[in-house]
Write an enzyme that holds these catalytic residues in place. Structure first.
Site, short mmCIF file in Angstrom:
data_model
loop_
_atom_site.label_atom_id
_atom_site.label_comp_id
_atom_site.label_asym_id
_atom_site.label_seq_id
_atom_site.Cartn_x
_atom_site.Cartn_y
_atom_site.Cartn_z
N SER A 33 14.84 4.90 -30.25
CA SER A 33 15.51 4.87 -29.39
C SER A 33 15.30 2.69 -29.56
O SER A 33 14.57 2.53 -30.41
CB SER A 33 14.87 4.85 -28.13
OG SER A 33 15.59 4.43 -27.16
N ASN A 34 15.05 1.86 -28.47
CA ASN A 34 14.87 0.71 -28.40
C ASN A 34 14.27 0.94 -27.06
O ASN A 34 14.79 1.53 -26.29
CB ASN A 34 16.16 -0.19 -27.86
CG ASN A 34 17.28 -0.28 -29.29
OD1 ASN A 34 16.73 -0.26 -30.15
ND2 ASN A 34 18.03 -0.59 -29.25
N HIS A 35 13.49 -0.79 -26.82
CA HIS A 35 12.69 -1.30 -26.04
C HIS A 35 13.40 -1.76 -25.29
O HIS A 35 14.73 -2.23 -25.26
CB HIS A 35 11.71 -2.25 -26.04
CG HIS A 35 10.69 -1.94 -26.67
ND1 HIS A 35 9.89 -1.25 -26.64
CD2 HIS A 35 10.35 -2.25 -28.54
CE1 HIS A 35 8.51 -1.20 -27.59
NE2 HIS A 35 8.81 -1.43 -28.26
N ALA A 99 20.06 -1.45 -23.94
CA ALA A 99 19.85 -1.71 -25.00
C ALA A 99 20.52 -0.59 -26.03
O ALA A 99 19.89 0.11 -26.54
CB ALA A 99 18.00 -2.31 -25.41
N VAL A 100 21.47 -0.83 -26.69
CA VAL A 100 22.12 0.72 -27.41
C VAL A 100 21.73 0.61 -28.41
O VAL A 100 21.46 -0.15 -29.44
CB VAL A 100 24.25 -0.10 -27.37
CG1 VAL A 100 24.39 1.86 -28.22
CG2 VAL A 100 24.24 0.30 -25.73
#
Ligand code: CTP
Ligand code: CA
Length: 227
Positions: A33-35, A99-100
């Site tokens: 994932s992303n922040h 934030a894909v």
């Protein structure tokens, strides 16, 4: 011409907003994932609703409540997010704040990976996710009239943002300097990049960034409608 109250200039418009991160599963308990706290995207959805728009907010997993008057669609992966966005069309405005995750594991194991005893680390093969902003920007039918992307950069902010404007085919880019302490925080420092040039905004609360952006959207679409 009929004058709308200043705060309801987006009445009759449909705005689609993405927010938060996506999660790309490795197995039932692990993901890439992303922040992303989702705060900026949720605030933009709320600000567009306050201007009178009907708002669909497609959100990855975050710990925020849906703003009042906003239709929330919860998703996990980038592919789910794209599908939810396409299902929500037509829209007049698309704001891509999510934030894909750029990549996902080629295979998601259906059972928890168990490799520890064997002294092995898993090699994770990745494949690129669909680009939601680019896909919606390039739609032949149903392209939203105003497509706005975000560019979170740690360096060479304006150059990267201008490249993204061209590459993604969107109308505006909100360039966001994330080299400092804005991630997850209450404030943001952005520059709005359009074909007309760069507008640098002072550091302000994420709600205020959202209100100003919603105002700009109202002005841009108002011109279309009245002129
Ligand atoms: N975006 C998207 N789908 C993706 C990747 C990005 O919709 N698969 C959108 C984001 O929501 C944002 C914009 O594209 O509005 C820019 O995202 P960013 O991550 O900054 O750009 P990338 O093209 O992914 O390039 P990089 O991460 O390498 O900087
Ligand atoms: Ca990216």
């Amino acid at each position: 011409a009929m004058l709308r109250p200043r705060s309801k200039r987006l009445a009759g418009r449909h705005a689609l907003v993405t927010a938060g991160p996506t999660r790309e599963p490795l197995d039932p308990v692990r993901y890439i994932s992303n922040h992303s706290s989702g705060k900026q995207g949720y605030a933009i959805a709320a600000a567009l609703a306050a201007e009178g728009a009907r708002v669909t907010l497609v959100s990855g997993p975050v710990s925020l409540r849906a703003p009042e008057g906003v239709d929330l669609v919860k998703v996990e992966t980038a592919r789910d997010m794209l599908k939810a966005c396409e299902d929500a069309l037509p829209a007049d405005i698309f704001v891509s704040v999510a934030a894909v995750a750029d990549w996902r594991p080629v295979k998601a194991a259906d059972k928890k990976l168990k490799l520890k005893g064997e002294g092995k680390s898993p090699a994770i093969e990745l494949t690129e996710n669909p680009d939601i902003l680019r896909t919606l920007s390039h739609k032949k039918k149903k392209r939203p009239a105003l497509v706005i992307g975000f560019a979170a950069e740690t360096h060479d902010l304006e150059r990267h943002a201008q490249e993204k404007l061209a590459r993604k085919g969107c109308d505006w880019i909100v360039a966001n300097d994330v080299s400092g302490d804005v991630m997850g925080g209450l404030e943001n420092e952005i520059a709005l990049i359009t074909k007309d040039g760069i507008d640098r905004w002072p550091r302000m609360a994420k709600e205020e960034v959202s209100a100003r952006l919603a105002q700009k959207v109202s002005e841009a679409l108002g011109r279309d409608r009245d002129g």
